[in-house]
Design an enzyme around this catalytic site. Structure first.
Site, short mmCIF file in Angstrom:
data_model
loop_
_atom_site.label_atom_id
_atom_site.label_comp_id
_atom_site.label_asym_id
_atom_site.label_seq_id
_atom_site.Cartn_x
_atom_site.Cartn_y
_atom_site.Cartn_z
N GLU B 183 0.97 -1.27 0.05
CA GLU B 183 0.11 0.03 0.11
C GLU B 183 0.85 1.24 0.04
O GLU B 183 1.82 1.48 1.00
CB GLU B 183 -1.07 -0.06 1.15
CG GLU B 183 -2.01 1.22 1.12
CD GLU B 183 -3.09 1.02 2.21
OE1 GLU B 183 -3.48 -0.44 2.16
OE2 GLU B 183 -3.75 1.93 2.43
N ARG B 184 0.61 2.12 -0.97
CA ARG B 184 1.69 3.33 -1.23
C ARG B 184 2.91 2.81 -1.23
O ARG B 184 3.71 3.51 -0.93
CB ARG B 184 1.30 4.24 0.05
CG ARG B 184 -0.14 4.60 0.49
CD ARG B 184 -0.98 4.78 -0.83
NE ARG B 184 -2.32 5.21 -0.43
CZ ARG B 184 -3.10 5.22 -1.37
NH1 ARG B 184 -3.19 5.55 -2.57
NH2 ARG B 184 -4.58 5.54 -0.88
N ASN B 227 -3.36 -1.64 7.71
CA ASN B 227 -4.70 -2.33 7.31
C ASN B 227 -4.65 -3.80 7.05
O ASN B 227 -3.96 -4.31 6.01
CB ASN B 227 -5.16 -1.62 5.81
CG ASN B 227 -5.43 -0.34 5.86
OD1 ASN B 227 -6.04 0.34 6.88
ND2 ASN B 227 -4.91 0.64 4.86
N GLU B 311 -11.11 4.56 8.84
CA GLU B 311 -11.08 4.13 7.33
C GLU B 311 -11.62 3.01 6.90
O GLU B 311 -11.05 2.17 6.46
CB GLU B 311 -9.71 4.46 6.46
CG GLU B 311 -9.27 5.96 6.35
CD GLU B 311 -8.02 6.06 5.54
OE1 GLU B 311 -7.07 5.02 5.67
OE2 GLU B 311 -7.78 7.29 5.29
N ARG B 344 -2.69 4.13 16.33
CA ARG B 344 -2.76 5.56 15.72
C ARG B 344 -3.92 6.20 15.74
O ARG B 344 -4.92 5.68 16.00
CB ARG B 344 -2.72 4.67 14.05
CG ARG B 344 -1.11 3.98 13.85
CD ARG B 344 -1.24 3.66 12.52
NE ARG B 344 -0.82 4.82 11.29
CZ ARG B 344 -1.54 4.88 10.38
NH1 ARG B 344 -2.89 4.31 9.92
NH2 ARG B 344 -0.96 5.69 9.76
N ARG B 361 -12.24 17.67 8.96
CA ARG B 361 -11.36 16.49 9.14
C ARG B 361 -9.87 16.79 9.96
O ARG B 361 -9.50 16.06 10.65
CB ARG B 361 -10.76 15.87 7.89
CG ARG B 361 -9.65 14.97 7.91
CD ARG B 361 -9.74 13.98 6.56
NE ARG B 361 -8.51 13.13 6.54
CZ ARG B 361 -8.14 12.50 5.53
NH1 ARG B 361 -8.78 12.54 4.14
NH2 ARG B 361 -7.00 11.86 5.37
N LYS B 385 0.37 11.43 13.10
CA LYS B 385 1.02 11.84 11.97
C LYS B 385 1.39 13.25 12.11
O LYS B 385 0.88 13.93 12.85
CB LYS B 385 -0.34 11.79 10.80
CG LYS B 385 -0.18 10.39 10.32
CD LYS B 385 -1.33 10.40 9.17
CE LYS B 385 -1.38 9.10 8.82
NZ LYS B 385 -2.12 8.81 7.20
N ASP B 390 -2.93 14.25 5.90
CA ASP B 390 -2.39 13.27 5.51
C ASP B 390 -1.18 13.36 4.93
O ASP B 390 -1.18 13.06 3.39
CB ASP B 390 -3.36 12.25 4.76
CG ASP B 390 -2.94 10.66 4.60
OD1 ASP B 390 -2.07 10.15 5.08
OD2 ASP B 390 -3.58 10.03 3.77
N GLU B 412 4.62 10.37 13.79
CA GLU B 412 4.72 9.34 12.38
C GLU B 412 5.09 10.15 11.16
O GLU B 412 4.18 11.27 11.10
CB GLU B 412 3.46 8.62 12.20
CG GLU B 412 3.27 7.83 10.89
CD GLU B 412 1.58 7.09 10.99
OE1 GLU B 412 1.14 6.82 12.09
OE2 GLU B 412 1.54 6.81 9.65
N GLU B 418 4.09 9.39 -0.89
CA GLU B 418 2.59 9.07 -1.47
C GLU B 418 2.04 10.34 -2.04
O GLU B 418 1.54 10.36 -3.11
CB GLU B 418 1.44 8.73 -0.42
CG GLU B 418 0.08 8.49 -0.64
CD GLU B 418 -0.67 8.15 0.34
OE1 GLU B 418 -0.23 8.03 1.24
OE2 GLU B 418 -2.02 7.83 0.08
N GLU B 536 6.76 21.57 -4.03
CA GLU B 536 5.29 22.04 -3.56
C GLU B 536 5.24 23.32 -4.75
O GLU B 536 3.92 23.46 -4.86
CB GLU B 536 5.79 22.76 -2.33
CG GLU B 536 4.73 23.70 -1.69
CD GLU B 536 5.25 24.37 -0.25
OE1 GLU B 536 6.42 24.40 -0.19
OE2 GLU B 536 4.43 24.50 0.32
#
Lengths: 704, 704
Positions: B183-184, B227, B311, B344, B361, B385, B390, B412, B418, B536
């Site tokens: 994942e990622r 996950n 999620e 987390r 969020r 995080k 994210d 984190e 990503e 950026e």
């Protein structure tokens, strides 16, 4: 006698579709009709042909269910009087008189043509005669009679019908893959394949499917996706042909020819040659050999359907050859067996740069194929999508119709609702197809509607017809949304007779599917007849199309294709939107049309509102023929359309208890989703254009 | 003696990364250093511990390659004079004097702490002494010495170093799935798994990986995705534990503890219970038993990493319990074995309605976890995080740092790029991480930088540290983009010592990877140091984030997440854009910060430009501190950024022939893609805002 329980279950699930054959209620004339139709006999000695057997069996099955009594099949020798008599026109009876002469006048026989039928009541023999030039015509005649009776006709003694199909090719194309997936399938997985195996001999489903097809006049079926992947490349080889031959046998019982989509690069894909150059004699010989192998397994094989040089599929371009070179090479291989090549015109640059406003995907089919007019062999037909792009809810008609004179053409529709709600929204497409069929191309400067060009009658082409992408799958009701069956049914009926109105077809389908409650049927017909307009109203506005989520194409996404490589843009900015396809300042696409079509589309003043943004880039403040500005039109149609989507659900809910729960509930849940999803469409489209234009809604409604 | 050929190949592919150990060139001091470092001996009787064996072997391997000569390992008994001597401080030699007393002063021993090391040259013994309180410290000391020498240090007789890691937990988290996907993951498939099998015993790759980790001070590794799908749920059972124990054994040789991500619903998923309620004693007992099973197989197991109620992952919310209930239940199971729970904080509503501007969020982690401060067991750490959303290219620091006092915390980061170019664009993330680490939270109203809160030193927490999502995969160079190795390297170095500057780390990495050409290194350092700012500049502007294609997150899509459920919006309209997170008119997120942070972010005037759109909705004409309007800033940065991306390629091309072709070519092709893709970013972002705002570029450049 009849397995009514499972039959009822199959009706309530939707599996029986328009062949539900609900028992008719007693009504004036019913008894005498039932009496009249007690027996079936076959005239002469033709009863051994498989299609005739099918016709008799279908007639018996249908009448038994409709009339609720046993129907006897009687040998011709025993009885010439009473009941129903089937026969081919040319066949002689024991008296030496032909069936045609005995029962039909010349004009009926002429009108029935080679594939049609005539039905007439003979007072002298006290029988209902169904005649045709071919066994296939008899089968169509049987289904026609059953349709009439199921729809409530009782006066069989007044019947005098003779009709032939307008189109020689009446075809459905499956986009099913051998792995069981269905490209653009919205009714479950494939019922033909799973995991690179054939499912077709494991159940009666294939036969049930063939019945449904034949009952609406379909005579050609392509069983695999036009995107032919590695595994399906073997369909033309002995690895797969035995199973395919079994499918062909089932189809043959119902007068349907089997076609296969082929991979133009098959000689390479199968590792037999290092080229697929159509002018290389090794390639041509390879296809000749391979075609012979196919015909050995499937003697009545129809031919090849080809998507070449399109969306990354291989084709003749690789070898600097053109489409005619490619198609004619395959045509040569098929000719000895009477097969044909159907070559798709869905060819365009799918690696376009969104910055490039000169390239116009709408131009592509015409630009590619019009210059080749006259170059194609006489057993090649070009299959042309109804519009220049890709089955949007609203597109102009493809200008390639009218642009080709010396080329066989087949019109391509999409029954699968890829861009029209994916069988989660109701969208009865027959009205859209009618507009296409009736569109005057002005070929030769006169009345030249698409329907007569596609059929081949206008130019006297050898091959003509209509094909459509299937909307069926493994779902219990075949089409996911029960009301989507109306599109499948309607396609077949229109391909047979493009003069039928959308309302007539809706009336037929509704009665055959739900029965004889006129209130119920009127309501469902009303829903169907409004559904396309409603769907259009809350999705992409004024003919601009797209605005869907990429790849799967479900749900709103205004910029979903705006910065993509697919040639599908709306070019909206703060001031306005639309694609300038005029001759003076745009891509010049409008000049691909003939006669007044070119000038109407090219003119900002004359262009019909519903196609305005397809042809013109206009300010949001541009006033439509309707008197509204473009932006207010967007707001109004989206608010109103979402409301109407909710209204469809409310309408349907009045049917609770009036139709089978099984049918009621499956549609209710889809309409619930549609009502919610229409709000999402409304809000995303309105919000997008409100934010971008800065123009408030004149009615001050909530925009986010 | 050395297998130089395969070693050279491994250097040229990038596989050896910063442990390339290129042979040093002769230079002033080289000969005497090489002479000095001819032998390795171990003080006392501690040489049998596995980590000490590793340390000696690594030192020998490294020195032999660097110095190009054999290095002898000598028994302590034979020689106390000369060479390099390794020892633990507390160990006694034959003379009865401890190693610490013999070579190090008190402050060095103190500075080395429990996990660090000290290195000093002893004139009396004419030897270089490496001392530590633990074998792990010796291994870190060895890698430190090798790093110094590889970087060009020759004056070993002047060495006097003592250091300890700032963070107890220095962890890398793999998001690898048992099926081999990552994942990622942007560096090929997993090198841990394929098709639900372990690859880890099939090659030396796991050991090579462990060496690389240990060399930068990593001491904890979570080997599976947070996950946790069905198959990985079995990782804590005998079905998988034997293979996992083998991985743990390899890691143990390098001082690294193995962690597993667990499925909170494991008792249900494994069909052993019908609930996962953390307050149900059957559940607690199940986890106790299962944890004992894990420790039986892996005695030095680190603990569980948990993504719960996030999620669509299961968690305590299902049972009306909170995160503390869930974490503490697992903590009870781990406590007897010394294990910990890392829980987390990436918890938010992922089914948000885009129309709803009240839900924010960014508030979620704080709103969920701050009220639970003090409720977590002392062997639980919350993993937070760096930002509230994210891993965007630019976010403010999570206000949860500063919001928790009585809770163990782990910061984190995401080494996997990503949202920062997916290792196809170069983006050196160390400068971003430095900003996070140095950010003053104003906890207790004084200097309270994130680095001291995360480490646990600020509040005196029992557990603290930094974790990061791995950017490695099966690619030959581990990270896809060779320059992405700098992020991996930099993460480890920062976790050890957050005081290192981004330039220092770039200098270290460049020299260790490419060698001693100062021109080469200066150029690469320059590229790295500019890369984050460049990335950026051509992507989402001014801290607004997102604007990427959904799901895979690569490439521009301004509205990609605008009408989604993910809580990620820019709210751009004709007049302006940005998210109002102020207290007066917005979501109030700014008030989650302490001290002047709250007022600065809340203030339109004081908010730093780079975060303006994260905190404020402003007109395009708003003038930034830079003196430019927002819209002109967007145009300028995107034109300039894309140009600079092209400049990176041009810079790199000057290196042709100056570094190994293998290294040169792999980076060149990535930089080519970046240069092209940056133009796509430039054009889509500029076009979108130009069309929407209607404001022309002051410099009249081409916008589409």
């Amino acid at each position: 006698m009849l397995d009514t329980e499972s039959s009822d279950q199959q009706i309530a699930s939707g599996y029986k579709a328009w062949l539900s054959y609900r028992r008719l209620a007693d009504q004036p004339g019913f008894e005498s009709m039932a009496e009249q139709l007690s027996t079936i006999s076959v005239f002469g000695s033709g009863g051994k042909e498989v299609l005739l057997k099918t016709a008799v069996a279908e007639l018996q099955l249908g009448l038994q269910a409709l009339l609720g009594k046993p129907i006897l099949i009687i040998q011709e020798q025993e009885q010439m009087q009473g009941g129903i008599v089937l026969g081919q026109f040319h066949q002689d009876g024991s008296s030496g008189e032909s069936f045609g002469t005995r029962y039909f006048n010349e004009s009926s026989i002429k009108n029935a043509g080679s594939e049609g039928f005539a039905i007439v009541f003979s007072k002298s023999d006290n029988c209902l005669a169904i005649g045709a030039a071919s066994p296939a015509g008899l089968l169509y005649g049987v289904f026609h009679l059953l349709r009439l009776i199921a729809a409530g006709e009782t006066r069989v003694q007044d019947l005098n019908v003779a009709q032939a199909p307008a189109n020689g090719l009446r075809m459905i194309d499956h986009w099913d893959n051998f792995d069981g997936s269905v490209e653009r399938g919205y009714a479950g997985r494939s019922f033909l394949y799973e995991n690179n195996r054939f499912l077709t001999t494991e159940s009666d489903r294939m036969r049930d499917y063939a019945r449904l097809l034949a009952s609406i006049g379909i005579n050609s079926l392509c069983i695999n996706n036009v995107n032919v992947h590695h595994e399906e490349t073997y369909f033309i080889t002995p690895r797969c042909l035995p199973e395919i031959a079994r499918i062909a046998d089932i189809l043959k019982d119902y007068g349907i020819k089997l076609f296969l989509s082929v991979n133009f690069a098959a000689p390479i894909e199968l590792k037999e040659l290092d080229t697929a150059d159509p002018l290389d004699s090794r390639v041509a010989d390879w296809w000749k050999r391979q075609t012979a192998v196919v015909y050995e397994a499937v003697p009545d094989f129809g031919g090849f359907l080809v998507k070449a040089d399109s969306e990354n599929r291989p084709g003749p371009f690789t070898y600097d050859r053109d489409h005619a070179d490619g198609a004619n090479m395959l045509a040569d291989a098929l000719r000895p067996f009477g097969g044909i090549v159907i070559w798709r015109c869905f060819v365009y640059n799918c690696k376009q740069d969104w910055r490039d406003r000169k390239t116009d995907r709408a131009r592509a089919a015409y630009d590619h194929f019009q210059p080749l007019d006259g170059r194609f062999a006489d057993n090649v037909a070009l299959q042309i999508k109804n519009g220049p792009l890709d089955f949007q809810v609203r597109e102009p008609v493809s200008p390639l119709f009218g642009g080709l004179e010396k080329t066989n053409q087949v019109l391509e529709f999409q029954i699968a609702q890829e861009y029209t709600g994916q069988q989660r929204h109701v969208c009865y497409l027959v009205p859209q197809w009618k507009e296409v069929l009736d569109f005057n191309t002005f070929a030769k400067g006169e009345q030249a509607p698409v329907k007569s060009i596609a059929s081949g009658s206008f130019w006297g082409n050898k091959i003509g017809g209509i094909a459509a992408v299937s909307n069926t799958g493994r779902d219990g009701n075949w089409t996911g949304h029960l009301l989507a069956q109306a599109n499948w049914y309607g396609f077949g009926r229109l391909a047979w007779n493009p003069e039928l109105t959308a309302e007539e077809i809706a009336q037929e389908w509704t009665t055959l599917t739900f029965g004889h409650d006129e209130g119920v049927n009127a309501l469902i017909i009303d829903m169907l007849m409004n559904s396309w307009r409603i769907y259009e109203s809350y999705t992409a506005p004024l003919g601009i199309g797209w605005m869907v989520n990429p790849n799967h194409h479900y749900g709103p996404n205004v910029d979903g294709y705006e910065f993509s490589q697919w040639g599908t843009y709306h070019y909206s900015d703060h001031k306005g939107l639309g694609v300038d396809r005029t001759t003076a300042t745009g891509t010049g696409y409008s000049a691909q049309y003939l006669g007044e079509n070119a000038s109407i589309y090219n003119s900002l003043e004359q262009c019909p509102d519903e196609l305005l943004l397809f042809f013109h880039h206009v300010p949001y403040t541009h006033v439509l023929h309707s008197g509204k500005t473009v932006i207010q039109h967007i707001y109004d149609t989206h608010f109103h359309g979402a409301e109407e989507a909710g209204g469809l659900l409310a309408q349907w809910r009045t049917l609770k208890g009036r139709i089978e729960d099984g049918l009621y509930l499956q549609v209710e849940s889809r309409l619930q989703e549609q009502a919610e999803h229409a709000k999402e469409w409304r809000d995303q489209i309105n919000t997008y254009f409100h934010r971008k234009s800065g123009i408030p809604d004149a009615q001050g409604r909530r925009i986010y």
